[in-house]
Design a protein around this motif. Structure first.
Motif, short mmCIF file in Angstrom:
data_model
loop_
_atom_site.label_atom_id
_atom_site.label_comp_id
_atom_site.label_asym_id
_atom_site.label_seq_id
_atom_site.Cartn_x
_atom_site.Cartn_y
_atom_site.Cartn_z
N GLY A 51 44.59 -111.16 -11.94
CA GLY A 51 45.61 -112.54 -10.86
C GLY A 51 45.31 -113.13 -12.42
O GLY A 51 46.69 -113.72 -12.53
N TYR A 52 44.52 -113.49 -12.68
CA TYR A 52 45.04 -115.00 -14.06
C TYR A 52 45.52 -114.59 -15.38
O TYR A 52 46.34 -115.13 -15.32
N VAL A 53 45.07 -113.44 -15.77
CA VAL A 53 45.15 -112.87 -16.95
C VAL A 53 46.73 -112.28 -16.30
O VAL A 53 47.80 -113.08 -17.54
N THR A 54 47.63 -112.13 -15.33
CA THR A 54 49.21 -111.66 -15.40
C THR A 54 49.77 -113.16 -15.47
O THR A 54 50.98 -113.02 -15.77
N VAL A 55 48.97 -113.80 -14.76
CA VAL A 55 49.64 -115.45 -14.78
C VAL A 55 49.55 -116.08 -16.03
O VAL A 55 50.46 -116.31 -16.67
N ILE A 56 48.91 -115.72 -17.08
CA ILE A 56 48.62 -116.39 -17.98
C ILE A 56 49.97 -115.50 -18.72
O ILE A 56 50.74 -116.03 -19.62
N LEU A 57 49.98 -114.16 -18.98
CA LEU A 57 50.70 -113.01 -19.69
C LEU A 57 52.46 -114.06 -19.18
O LEU A 57 53.11 -114.19 -20.17
N LEU A 58 52.38 -113.50 -17.86
CA LEU A 58 54.05 -114.15 -17.19
C LEU A 58 54.66 -115.42 -18.33
O LEU A 58 56.03 -116.07 -18.41
N TYR A 59 53.55 -116.44 -17.37
CA TYR A 59 53.94 -117.87 -18.01
C TYR A 59 54.64 -117.62 -20.12
O TYR A 59 55.15 -117.99 -19.89
N GLY A 60 53.14 -117.52 -20.14
CA GLY A 60 53.57 -117.07 -21.45
C GLY A 60 54.70 -116.50 -22.72
O GLY A 60 55.35 -116.88 -23.19
#
Length: 169
Positions: free
Chosen positions: A84-93
């Motif tokens: 979940g954290y990795v997904t949020v970072i990738l989507l936001y980034g």
């Protein structure tokens, strides 16, 4: 370290939960703990009456049982939490942050041009902007917005680092 000693795992678990206990459970724990449930009591545990009793929306009345359940849930959900954290970072980034980063030079140039305008020209510029756009209300704040975007990305990354470090304890 005395990892093989009896009770060492419980002490390590207590150390990890200190922060949460101070914030959430310290004041309410004694009031909410109403029973000590044991799965060994009463023989057949397949009946619905043999389930531990719960408060509506507040969890088990046996706070020790709830601690064990939440600890198991955190360990069992490790991959999902990190994903979940990795997904949020990738989507936001790859979304908002990249859009702001790619257009940063243009935005700074526009911000400098806005600074050169007279007060009357600035008012005309604001009036010409569509209602609800960022430029209408904050035409000279693009670098602040970019700093905020960077801060949000750093917070997401630090959250991921903190979660990974907590799982390493």
């Amino acid at each position: 370290s005395d990892e093989g000693a009896p009770g060492a795992r419980e002490r390590d678990r207590e150390k990890a939960m200190v922060f949460l206990d101070v914030l959430v459970n310290w004041g309410c724990r004694r009031c909410l703990h109403k029973e000590d449930y044991s799965f060994d009591e009463g023989g057949d545990k397949t009946r619905s009456s043999s389930r531990p009793s719960q408060y509506p929306l507040l969890g088990f009345k046996d706070r020790h049982l709830e601690d064990e359940y939440l600890e198991h849930l955190v360990v069992a959900s490790r991959a999902r939490i990190i994903l979940g954290y990795v997904t949020v970072i990738l989507l936001y980034g790859s979304g908002r942050f990249t859009f702001t980063w790619v257009n940063y030079e243009v935005v700074l140039w526009l911000e400098q041009l806005y600074g050169i305008l007279s007060d009357e020209q600035k008012e005309d510029f604001k009036e010409d902007q569509p209602v609800g756009t960022f430029a209408k209300y904050f035409p000279n704040s693009w670098s602040t917005l970019y700093a905020f975007d960077c801060l949000v990305l750093v917070i997401f990354i630090l959250g991921l680092v903190a979660v990974v470090c907590m799982y390493q304890m």
